[in-house]
Design a protein around this motif. Structure first.
Motif, PDB file in Angstrom:
ATOM      1  N   SER A 141       0.820  -1.276   0.031  1.00 16.07           N
ATOM      2  CA  SER A 141      -0.006   0.043  -0.004  1.00 16.07           C
ATOM      3  C   SER A 141       0.892   1.232   0.163  1.00 16.07           C
ATOM      4  CB  SER A 141      -0.881   0.110   1.145  1.00 16.07           C
ATOM      5  OG  SER A 141      -1.861   1.017   1.189  1.00 16.07           O
ATOM      6  N   LEU A 142       0.201   2.272   0.362  1.00 12.33           N
ATOM      7  CA  LEU A 142       1.007   3.738   0.261  1.00 12.33           C
ATOM      8  C   LEU A 142       0.883   4.191   1.699  1.00 12.33           C
ATOM      9  CD1 LEU A 142      -0.252   5.483  -3.132  1.00 12.33           C
ATOM     10  CD2 LEU A 142       1.735   3.811  -2.401  1.00 12.33           C
ATOM     11  N   GLU A 143       1.927   4.692   2.170  1.00 14.08           N
ATOM     12  CA  GLU A 143       1.911   5.618   3.264  1.00 14.08           C
ATOM     13  C   GLU A 143       1.937   7.091   3.000  1.00 14.08           C
ATOM     14  OE1 GLU A 143       5.115   6.835   6.974  1.00 14.08           O
ATOM     15  OE2 GLU A 143       5.883   5.541   5.142  1.00 14.08           O
ATOM     16  N   GLN A 144       0.848   7.614   3.333  1.00 14.86           N
ATOM     17  CA  GLN A 144       0.813   9.135   3.052  1.00 14.86           C
ATOM     18  C   GLN A 144       1.657   9.903   4.021  1.00 14.86           C
ATOM     19  OE1 GLN A 144      -3.376  10.850   2.840  1.00 14.86           O
ATOM     20  NE2 GLN A 144      -2.732  12.925   3.068  1.00 14.86           N
ATOM     21  N   LEU A 145       2.344  10.928   3.487  1.00 16.14           N
ATOM     22  CA  LEU A 145       3.396  11.499   4.174  1.00 16.14           C
ATOM     23  C   LEU A 145       3.042  13.259   4.263  1.00 16.14           C
ATOM     24  CD1 LEU A 145       6.581  10.178   2.450  1.00 16.14           C
ATOM     25  CD2 LEU A 145       5.648   9.495   4.566  1.00 16.14           C
ATOM     26  N   THR A 146       1.981  13.486   3.737  1.00 15.12           N
ATOM     27  CA  THR A 146       1.476  15.026   3.708  1.00 15.12           C
ATOM     28  C   THR A 146       0.280  14.901   4.144  1.00 15.12           C
ATOM     29  OG1 THR A 146       0.904  14.866   1.328  1.00 15.12           O
ATOM     30  CG2 THR A 146       3.092  15.671   1.806  1.00 15.12           C
ATOM     31  N   GLU A 147      -0.318  16.141   4.633  1.00 16.10           N
ATOM     32  CA  GLU A 147      -1.710  16.358   5.078  1.00 16.10           C
ATOM     33  C   GLU A 147      -2.539  17.028   4.186  1.00 16.10           C
ATOM     34  OE1 GLU A 147      -3.933  18.700   8.653  1.00 16.10           O
ATOM     35  OE2 GLU A 147      -1.667  18.466   8.800  1.00 16.10           O
ATOM     36  N   ASP A 148      -3.548  16.694   3.670  1.00  9.08           N
ATOM     37  CA  ASP A 148      -4.532  17.553   2.586  1.00  9.08           C
ATOM     38  C   ASP A 148      -5.225  18.800   3.396  1.00  9.08           C
ATOM     39  OD1 ASP A 148      -4.289  15.307   1.294  1.00  9.08           O
ATOM     40  OD2 ASP A 148      -6.176  14.528   1.433  1.00  9.08           O
ATOM     41  N   HIS A 149      -4.606  19.820   2.710  1.00 10.12           N
ATOM     42  CA  HIS A 149      -5.357  21.101   3.285  1.00 10.12           C
ATOM     43  C   HIS A 149      -6.634  21.414   2.707  1.00 10.12           C
ATOM     44  CE1 HIS A 149      -0.647  22.064   3.653  1.00 10.12           C
ATOM     45  NE2 HIS A 149      -1.038  21.452   4.875  1.00 10.12           N
ATOM     46  N   ARG A 150      -7.495  20.522   3.025  1.00  9.36           N
ATOM     47  CA  ARG A 150      -8.810  20.957   2.372  1.00  9.36           C
ATOM     48  C   ARG A 150      -9.861  21.004   3.539  1.00  9.36           C
ATOM     49  NH1 ARG A 150     -11.637  21.194  -2.061  1.00  9.36           N
ATOM     50  NH2 ARG A 150      -9.972  20.932  -3.468  1.00  9.36           N
ATOM     51  N   VAL A 151     -10.558  21.881   3.580  1.00  5.61           N
ATOM     52  CA  VAL A 151     -11.730  22.136   4.648  1.00  5.61           C
ATOM     53  C   VAL A 151     -13.108  21.500   4.101  1.00  5.61           C
ATOM     54  CG1 VAL A 151     -12.872  23.824   6.080  1.00  5.61           C
ATOM     55  CG2 VAL A 151     -10.385  24.098   5.555  1.00  5.61           C
ATOM     56  N   VAL A 152     -13.625  20.443   4.883  1.00  5.70           N
ATOM     57  CA  VAL A 152     -14.801  19.820   4.388  1.00  5.70           C
ATOM     58  C   VAL A 152     -15.959  20.504   5.105  1.00  5.70           C
ATOM     59  CG1 VAL A 152     -15.982  17.747   4.236  1.00  5.70           C
ATOM     60  CG2 VAL A 152     -13.739  17.642   3.926  1.00  5.70           C
ATOM     61  N   VAL A 153     -16.837  21.092   4.308  1.00  4.52           N
ATOM     62  CA  VAL A 153     -18.125  21.593   4.933  1.00  4.52           C
ATOM     63  C   VAL A 153     -19.479  20.691   4.880  1.00  4.52           C
ATOM     64  CG1 VAL A 153     -19.965  23.416   4.502  1.00  4.52           C
ATOM     65  CG2 VAL A 153     -17.331  24.004   3.894  1.00  4.52           C
ATOM     66  N   SER A 154     -19.217  19.818   3.945  1.00  2.99           N
ATOM     67  CA  SER A 154     -20.330  18.651   3.930  1.00  2.99           C
ATOM     68  C   SER A 154     -19.880  17.703   2.879  1.00  2.99           C
ATOM     69  CB  SER A 154     -21.604  19.302   3.409  1.00  2.99           C
ATOM     70  OG  SER A 154     -21.580  19.802   2.117  1.00  2.99           O
ATOM     71  N   ALA A 155     -20.896  16.541   2.946  1.00  6.22           N
ATOM     72  CA  ALA A 155     -20.191  15.430   1.754  1.00  6.22           C
ATOM     73  C   ALA A 155     -20.186  16.254   0.607  1.00  6.22           C
ATOM     74  CB  ALA A 155     -21.384  14.371   2.045  1.00  6.22           C
ATOM     75  N   ALA A 156     -21.022  17.381   0.032  1.00  8.86           N
ATOM     76  CA  ALA A 156     -20.884  17.675  -1.111  1.00  8.86           C
ATOM     77  C   ALA A 156     -20.490  18.832  -1.516  1.00  8.86           C
ATOM     78  CB  ALA A 156     -22.515  18.122  -1.690  1.00  8.86           C
ATOM     79  N   GLU A 157     -19.568  19.585  -0.445  1.00  8.14           N
ATOM     80  CA  GLU A 157     -19.007  20.972  -0.321  1.00  8.14           C
ATOM     81  C   GLU A 157     -17.609  20.651   0.334  1.00  8.14           C
ATOM     82  OE1 GLU A 157     -19.790  25.866   0.318  1.00  8.14           O
ATOM     83  OE2 GLU A 157     -21.329  24.188   1.051  1.00  8.14           O
ATOM     84  N   SER A 158     -16.430  21.157  -0.347  1.00  7.38           N
ATOM     85  CA  SER A 158     -15.472  21.410   0.423  1.00  7.38           C
ATOM     86  C   SER A 158     -14.380  22.258  -0.387  1.00  7.38           C
ATOM     87  CB  SER A 158     -14.532  19.930   0.476  1.00  7.38           C
ATOM     88  OG  SER A 158     -13.993  19.775  -0.722  1.00  7.38           O
TER      89      SER A 158
END
Length: 580
Positions: A141-158
């Motif tokens: 598999s893959l080891e994620q080394l960075t953090e996603d800088h995404r703000v999730v507002v809802s299941a349909a919006e980010s």
């Protein structure tokens, strides 16, 4: 045979279901010595889809990084170099948006995600802002080394929480990991990792063998077939070999030459006419010589016999001239221009006629305060030239400060200097032992802490104190204070004890410059220099120094006497009480 850092890189990018591809990617594998000094850079960016200039923003980010990173000083660390380049790119992108048709709408501006991987020696340096990803293959598999800088507002919006060009300042995530031969890193935009499972990415890489471009194309196709509606970009980097043992030459192979022989002037050597010996010490011998080609007088230095068989010492010796060629300051000794190939390892510096600060202090046993200020201000400018290049001199002492006939101060002898960019490529150069002269070495170095710019500030403070008093602020106690507890007991001997007419605020500046705790020391030489000339309100209190400050030994003796008397009185009371 020494191994260089070698990699195999596979890349693929496609617009996918979009009309235009706003992703951009690139990689640069330089030859030596840049490979050892700067490493291999891989970068990826994803311009925001709401902006018509998103593609230009991502292209600018990647191209600027791959060109400007390698243009930063060789002496800088990877972290400093990359962060300054990324910050400059962010400022440019933000400025372009402010000049555009929608200056206050980031969604229509020069905004992009950005992720970069820099491989140097045995370390991977990661720089990241946005929602692209850098991962490392871990088993199946893959080891994620960075953090996603995404703000999730809802299941349909980010929305993106961080991106290049979105503001005048950007916070850049930095992370460093150790690497080994066989490690595989994967950089992807969100159009890939949101539609292809990590284990499928790892499987396609494993199945492709050496065809990493083929693996990258397969990953892009898989994401498209999985319904991704975004641009699709993936980069795969496999480390084939990493430096082991003796690393590849960082200094262009100069340190690989045989050391120059010790010579008896007058003599001819490598196009130089040696006139006389200027200095002979345990580490080197210095000759006054004339360059037969130019007629210039130079100082030619050769390594001492005792150090010639030590590769680390040869590298450090070669580093002296390398450093001199990378600092442009009237207060740092310059290297003599090299116009021909050398047959042996030696250094050639410009010859400066003058005297050392040690000699100056012998001639000026009680110098005027203004004279001391002037020399310290020049010395500070020379030391600051090192610090701006991420170097710590580590051996600042009066013998290593030269004053020419015009009164110009120059810092000399770079044999102990720590260079951040070089230490990353060859950590052995940053030796654990103390390289400087112990009387001027900062206390934290005796505890094994790495020397920093603050350590040099301590040394400059000791020199200033010695110029004014002829003494050391802690006598000979600093080298013997080998624990934090012992260093907390160090007591500064007021310079006013030797020079009662010295302004109290000047003494306060000296006290702060040589404080045993680096956190309570000046954080910049410019602050110390300013306080030597301008009264700092924090130091203008005219209270009489406490006995502890004036005579620590007498204080502790009196305290012991008082405690002893208290014990005797208590013992007498107990004895006098009748038994119950």
């Amino acid at each position: 045979m020494r191994a260089d850092l070698t990699v195999t890189i596979g890349q693929a990018s496609a617009a996918g279901r979009k009309e235009a591809n706003q992703d951009f990617h690139g990689a640069l594998v330089p030859s030596q010595p840049a490979l050892g000094l700067k490493g291999i850079a891989v970068a990826l960016a994803d311009g925001i889809s709401s902006s018509a200039v998103g593609a230009l923003a991502s292209e600018t980010a990647v191209k600027s990084f791959l060109s400007d990173y390698y243009a930063t000083p060789d002496t800088w660390s990877v972290k400093s170099s990359a962060q300054r380049v990324i910050a400059a790119t962010n400022s440019w992108l933000y400025a372009q948006t402010r000049r555009g048709l929608n200056p206050h709408d980031a969604d229509k501006g020069y905004v992009t995600t950005f992720s970069a991987l820099v491989l140097k020696a045995r370390t991977a340096h990661l720089f990241h802002v946005g929602d692209a990803r850098i991962c490392r293959v871990a088993g199946r598999s893959l080891e994620q080394l960075t953090e996603d800088h995404r703000v999730v507002v809802s299941a349909a919006e980010s929305y993106l929480g961080r991106a290049l060009g979105a503001g005048g300042h950007v916070e850049i995530d930095y992370h460093a990991v150790s690497v080994e031969a066989g490690d595989v890193f994967v950089l992807t935009t969100d159009g890939i990792h949101e539609h292809v499972r990590a284990r499928d990415v790892a499987a396609m890489i494993a199945a492709a063998g050496d065809d990493l471009d083929g693996a990258a194309r397969a990953i892009v196709e898989t994401a498209h077939e999985a319904g991704s509606a975004d641009n699709l970009t993936v980069q795969i980097v496999r480390l084939n070999s990493v430096p082991e043992g003796e690393p590849a030459d960082l200094l262009g192979g100069v340190e690989g030459l045989d050391p120059a022989p010790l010579l008896d002037p007058p003599a001819e050597f490598d196009g130089y006419r040696l006139l006389r010996t200027l200095h002979s010490g345990p580490r080197s011998r210095v000759y006054l010589a004339i360059d037969a080609e130019t007629g210039d007088r130079v100082a030619l230095k050769v390594l001492s016999l005792d150090l010639r068989d030590d590769p680390a010492q040869r590298k450090r010796f070669a580093l002296e001239e390398w450093i001199a060629r990378r600092i442009d300051s009237p207060h740092v000794l310059k290297a003599h221009p090299q116009t021909r190939r050398r047959s042996h390892l030696y250094t050639v510096m410009r010859y400066v006629e003058g005297q050392t600060l040690t000699q100056w202090m012998r001639d000026h046993a009680a110098p005027e305060l203004e004279a001391v200020r002037g020399l310290i201000e020049q010395l500070a400018k020379g030391v600051q030239a090192f610090h701006r290049r991420e170097m710590v001199h580590q051996d600042l002492r009066p013998d290593n400060v030269l004053i020419d006939k015009a009164g110009t101060v120059q810092v000399i002898d770079f044999g102990a200097t720590k260079v951040a960019g070089v230490v990353e490529g060859d950590p052995r150069i940053d030796a654990a032992e103390i390289l400087g002269t112990v009387q001027y070495t900062a206390p934290e170095c005796f505890l094994g802490a790495p020397s920093t710019a603050s350590s040099d500030i301590f040394s400059v403070g000791v020199i200033a104190y010695q110029m004014l008093t002829g003494r050391l602020p802690y006598g000979d106690r600093v080298p013997r204070a080998l624990t934090r507890a012992a260093q907390r007991k160090l007591r500064y001997a007021s310079a006013r004890g030797v020079r009662p007419l010295l302004p109290v605020w000047v003494d306060g500046a000296l006290r702060k410059a040589v404080h045993p705790n680096p956190a309570r020391r000046y954080q910049a030489l410019s602050e110390f220099v300013h306080d030597l000339r301008h009264p700092n309100p924090a130091f203008t209190e005219t209270r009489r120094a406490s006995l502890l400050e004036r005579d620590p030994l007498l204080f502790w003796r009196l305290l012991s006497l008082v405690l002893g008397l208290i014990v005797l009185v208590l013992a007498g009371i107990l004895i006098a009480q009748p038994p119950r």
